[in-house]
Design a protein around this motif. Structure first.
Motif, PDB file in Angstrom:
ATOM      1  N   GLU A  49      57.135  78.939  80.311  1.00  0.00           N
ATOM      2  CA  GLU A  49      58.010  78.219  79.395  1.00  0.00           C
ATOM      3  C   GLU A  49      57.504  78.254  77.967  1.00  0.00           C
ATOM      4  O   GLU A  49      58.113  77.674  77.081  1.00  0.00           O
ATOM      5  CB  GLU A  49      58.124  76.751  79.850  1.00  0.00           C
ATOM      6  CG  GLU A  49      58.702  76.573  81.239  1.00  0.00           C
ATOM      7  CD  GLU A  49      60.147  77.019  81.302  1.00  0.00           C
ATOM      8  OE1 GLU A  49      60.565  77.526  82.357  1.00  0.00           O
ATOM      9  OE2 GLU A  49      60.855  76.865  80.299  1.00  0.00           O
ATOM     10  N   ASN A  50      56.392  78.924  77.713  1.00  0.00           N
ATOM     11  CA  ASN A  50      55.787  78.933  76.375  1.00  0.00           C
ATOM     12  C   ASN A  50      55.655  77.507  75.836  1.00  0.00           C
ATOM     13  O   ASN A  50      56.019  77.226  74.687  1.00  0.00           O
ATOM     14  CB  ASN A  50      56.603  79.788  75.408  1.00  0.00           C
ATOM     15  CG  ASN A  50      56.239  81.257  75.498  1.00  0.00           C
ATOM     16  OD1 ASN A  50      55.122  81.608  75.852  1.00  0.00           O
ATOM     17  ND2 ASN A  50      57.192  82.112  75.194  1.00  0.00           N
ATOM     18  N   THR A  51      55.163  76.637  76.688  1.00  0.00           N
ATOM     19  CA  THR A  51      55.013  75.233  76.335  1.00  0.00           C
ATOM     20  C   THR A  51      53.558  74.810  76.486  1.00  0.00           C
ATOM     21  O   THR A  51      52.890  75.215  77.440  1.00  0.00           O
ATOM     22  CB  THR A  51      55.893  74.349  77.240  1.00  0.00           C
ATOM     23  OG1 THR A  51      57.271  74.688  77.028  1.00  0.00           O
ATOM     24  CG2 THR A  51      55.687  72.878  76.941  1.00  0.00           C
ATOM     25  N   VAL A  52      53.107  74.008  75.535  1.00  0.00           N
ATOM     26  CA  VAL A  52      51.766  73.453  75.603  1.00  0.00           C
ATOM     27  C   VAL A  52      51.861  71.934  75.510  1.00  0.00           C
ATOM     28  O   VAL A  52      52.714  71.394  74.805  1.00  0.00           O
ATOM     29  CB  VAL A  52      50.864  74.013  74.483  1.00  0.00           C
ATOM     30  CG1 VAL A  52      51.366  73.626  73.095  1.00  0.00           C
ATOM     31  CG2 VAL A  52      49.416  73.607  74.681  1.00  0.00           C
ATOM     32  N   VAL A 101      59.616  82.983  65.157  1.00  0.00           N
ATOM     33  CA  VAL A 101      59.171  82.103  66.241  1.00  0.00           C
ATOM     34  C   VAL A 101      59.318  80.664  65.763  1.00  0.00           C
ATOM     35  O   VAL A 101      58.903  80.334  64.661  1.00  0.00           O
ATOM     36  CB  VAL A 101      57.712  82.380  66.643  1.00  0.00           C
ATOM     37  CG1 VAL A 101      57.230  81.361  67.671  1.00  0.00           C
ATOM     38  CG2 VAL A 101      57.568  83.797  67.185  1.00  0.00           C
ATOM     39  N   GLN A 102      59.900  79.854  66.616  1.00  0.00           N
ATOM     40  CA  GLN A 102      60.087  78.448  66.280  1.00  0.00           C
ATOM     41  C   GLN A 102      59.294  77.588  67.265  1.00  0.00           C
ATOM     42  O   GLN A 102      59.234  77.892  68.456  1.00  0.00           O
ATOM     43  CB  GLN A 102      61.567  78.058  66.351  1.00  0.00           C
ATOM     44  CG  GLN A 102      62.451  78.808  65.365  1.00  0.00           C
ATOM     45  CD  GLN A 102      62.783  80.223  65.832  1.00  0.00           C
ATOM     46  OE1 GLN A 102      63.026  80.454  67.011  1.00  0.00           O
ATOM     47  NE2 GLN A 102      62.777  81.162  64.893  1.00  0.00           N
ATOM     48  N   LEU A 103      58.722  76.518  66.753  1.00  0.00           N
ATOM     49  CA  LEU A 103      57.978  75.570  67.582  1.00  0.00           C
ATOM     50  C   LEU A 103      58.635  74.203  67.456  1.00  0.00           C
ATOM     51  O   LEU A 103      58.874  73.727  66.345  1.00  0.00           O
ATOM     52  CB  LEU A 103      56.525  75.477  67.127  1.00  0.00           C
ATOM     53  CG  LEU A 103      55.684  76.753  67.252  1.00  0.00           C
ATOM     54  CD1 LEU A 103      54.328  76.559  66.627  1.00  0.00           C
ATOM     55  CD2 LEU A 103      55.547  77.153  68.702  1.00  0.00           C
ATOM     56  N   VAL A 104      58.900  73.585  68.582  1.00  0.00           N
ATOM     57  CA  VAL A 104      59.491  72.245  68.600  1.00  0.00           C
ATOM     58  C   VAL A 104      58.514  71.303  69.289  1.00  0.00           C
ATOM     59  O   VAL A 104      58.163  71.511  70.450  1.00  0.00           O
ATOM     60  CB  VAL A 104      60.845  72.242  69.333  1.00  0.00           C
ATOM     61  CG1 VAL A 104      61.398  70.821  69.403  1.00  0.00           C
ATOM     62  CG2 VAL A 104      61.829  73.164  68.634  1.00  0.00           C
ATOM     63  N   GLN A 108      48.533  51.342  70.555  1.00  0.00           N
ATOM     64  CA  GLN A 108      47.319  50.572  70.295  1.00  0.00           C
ATOM     65  C   GLN A 108      46.098  51.325  70.819  1.00  0.00           C
ATOM     66  O   GLN A 108      46.218  52.186  71.707  1.00  0.00           O
ATOM     67  CB  GLN A 108      47.420  49.199  70.963  1.00  0.00           C
ATOM     68  CG  GLN A 108      48.491  48.317  70.348  1.00  0.00           C
ATOM     69  CD  GLN A 108      48.453  46.899  70.871  1.00  0.00           C
ATOM     70  OE1 GLN A 108      47.983  46.662  71.990  1.00  0.00           O
ATOM     71  NE2 GLN A 108      48.941  45.948  70.091  1.00  0.00           N
ATOM     72  N   ALA A 109      44.959  50.990  70.279  1.00  0.00           N
ATOM     73  CA  ALA A 109      43.713  51.605  70.731  1.00  0.00           C
ATOM     74  C   ALA A 109      43.557  51.438  72.239  1.00  0.00           C
ATOM     75  O   ALA A 109      43.846  50.370  72.780  1.00  0.00           O
ATOM     76  CB  ALA A 109      42.528  50.991  70.007  1.00  0.00           C
ATOM     77  N   GLY A 110      43.131  52.512  72.903  1.00  0.00           N
ATOM     78  CA  GLY A 110      42.951  52.493  74.338  1.00  0.00           C
ATOM     79  C   GLY A 110      44.135  53.012  75.125  1.00  0.00           C
ATOM     80  O   GLY A 110      44.011  53.292  76.318  1.00  0.00           O
ATOM     81  N   GLU A 111      45.286  53.102  74.459  1.00  0.00           N
ATOM     82  CA  GLU A 111      46.489  53.578  75.143  1.00  0.00           C
ATOM     83  C   GLU A 111      46.559  55.114  75.133  1.00  0.00           C
ATOM     84  O   GLU A 111      45.661  55.793  74.619  1.00  0.00           O
ATOM     85  CB  GLU A 111      47.725  52.956  74.508  1.00  0.00           C
ATOM     86  CG  GLU A 111      47.783  51.444  74.708  1.00  0.00           C
ATOM     87  CD  GLU A 111      49.061  50.818  74.165  1.00  0.00           C
ATOM     88  OE1 GLU A 111      49.380  49.696  74.591  1.00  0.00           O
ATOM     89  OE2 GLU A 111      49.724  51.449  73.324  1.00  0.00           O
ATOM     90  N   SER A 112      47.631  55.629  75.713  1.00  0.00           N
ATOM     91  CA  SER A 112      47.778  57.077  75.878  1.00  0.00           C
ATOM     92  C   SER A 112      49.082  57.571  75.252  1.00  0.00           C
ATOM     93  O   SER A 112      50.059  56.814  75.119  1.00  0.00           O
ATOM     94  CB  SER A 112      47.776  57.443  77.363  1.00  0.00           C
ATOM     95  OG  SER A 112      46.563  57.069  77.986  1.00  0.00           O
ATOM     96  N   LEU A 113      49.074  58.838  74.889  1.00  0.00           N
ATOM     97  CA  LEU A 113      50.275  59.549  74.454  1.00  0.00           C
ATOM     98  C   LEU A 113      50.212  60.968  74.985  1.00  0.00           C
ATOM     99  O   LEU A 113      49.121  61.507  75.224  1.00  0.00           O
ATOM    100  CB  LEU A 113      50.365  59.613  72.924  1.00  0.00           C
ATOM    101  CG  LEU A 113      50.917  58.416  72.156  1.00  0.00           C
ATOM    102  CD1 LEU A 113      50.795  58.677  70.654  1.00  0.00           C
ATOM    103  CD2 LEU A 113      52.369  58.145  72.527  1.00  0.00           C
ATOM    104  N   ARG A 114      51.384  61.569  75.147  1.00  0.00           N
ATOM    105  CA  ARG A 114      51.455  62.963  75.579  1.00  0.00           C
ATOM    106  C   ARG A 114      52.327  63.726  74.590  1.00  0.00           C
ATOM    107  O   ARG A 114      53.485  63.359  74.373  1.00  0.00           O
ATOM    108  CB  ARG A 114      52.052  63.072  76.984  1.00  0.00           C
ATOM    109  CG  ARG A 114      52.167  64.477  77.529  1.00  0.00           C
ATOM    110  CD  ARG A 114      52.712  64.417  78.942  1.00  0.00           C
ATOM    111  NE  ARG A 114      53.077  65.694  79.520  1.00  0.00           N
ATOM    112  CZ  ARG A 114      52.255  66.493  80.179  1.00  0.00           C
ATOM    113  NH1 ARG A 114      50.985  66.143  80.330  1.00  0.00           N
ATOM    114  NH2 ARG A 114      52.683  67.634  80.695  1.00  0.00           N
ATOM    115  N   LEU A 115      51.750  64.756  73.984  1.00  0.00           N
ATOM    116  CA  LEU A 115      52.479  65.625  73.071  1.00  0.00           C
ATOM    117  C   LEU A 115      52.893  66.891  73.803  1.00  0.00           C
ATOM    118  O   LEU A 115      52.164  67.386  74.662  1.00  0.00           O
ATOM    119  CB  LEU A 115      51.621  65.997  71.859  1.00  0.00           C
ATOM    120  CG  LEU A 115      50.995  64.855  71.055  1.00  0.00           C
ATOM    121  CD1 LEU A 115      50.210  65.436  69.868  1.00  0.00           C
ATOM    122  CD2 LEU A 115      52.055  63.896  70.583  1.00  0.00           C
ATOM    123  N   SER A 116      54.062  67.401  73.440  1.00  0.00           N
ATOM    124  CA  SER A 116      54.539  68.663  74.003  1.00  0.00           C
ATOM    125  C   SER A 116      55.063  69.550  72.883  1.00  0.00           C
ATOM    126  O   SER A 116      55.547  69.049  71.861  1.00  0.00           O
ATOM    127  CB  SER A 116      55.639  68.423  75.030  1.00  0.00           C
ATOM    128  OG  SER A 116      55.145  67.699  76.144  1.00  0.00           O
TER     129      SER A 116
END
Length: 122
Positions: A75-78, A2-5, A13-21
């Motif tokens: 899609e086996n995506t988180v 099993v591979q995870l990408v 900066q503090a207060g900002e946002s990010l999205r991980l997949s």
């Protein structure tokens, strides 16, 4: 087997946002849970958030109310939506999946991604 990408880390900066997949692929019969852990320099790896195939979710207390974990089951995506980021969120974030493998006897498997750096400046 099993591979995870992973994708989506970076410097904000503090207060900002990010999205991980994170997308899992390979010999997966079924996915039990997917989630995110993180490890800051000099500290142990810790749970951030996990979500099961039935939608049960657990968050670390330090991120509850700021982070949201979600899944695309087909899609086996988180994903991990991180809002109101703080400098103390700085860490390498690791994707994790717990699966039953598509091999004889359907054994359990526990897999990790390579990690993606999240840096939050004050």
């Amino acid at each position: 087997q099993v591979q995870l990408v992973e994708s989506g880390g970076g410097l904000v900066q503090a207060g900002e946002s990010l999205r991980l997949s994170c997308t899992a692929s390979g010999s997966i019969f079924s996915t039990i849970a997917m989630g995110w852990y993180r490890q800051a320099p000099g500290k142990n790896r810790e749970l951030v958030a996990t979500i099961t195939s039935s939608g049960d979710i657990v968050y670390a207390g330090s991120v509850s109310g700021r982070f949201t974990v979600s899944r695309d089951n087909g899609e086996n995506t988180v994903h991990l939506q991180m809002n109101s980021l703080k400098p103390e969120d700085t860490a390498v974030y690791y994707c994790n999946t717990k699966v039953r493998l598509a091999t004889a006897l359907r054994p359990l498997g526990d897999y990790w991604g390579q990690g993606t750096q999240v840096t939050v400046s004050s």
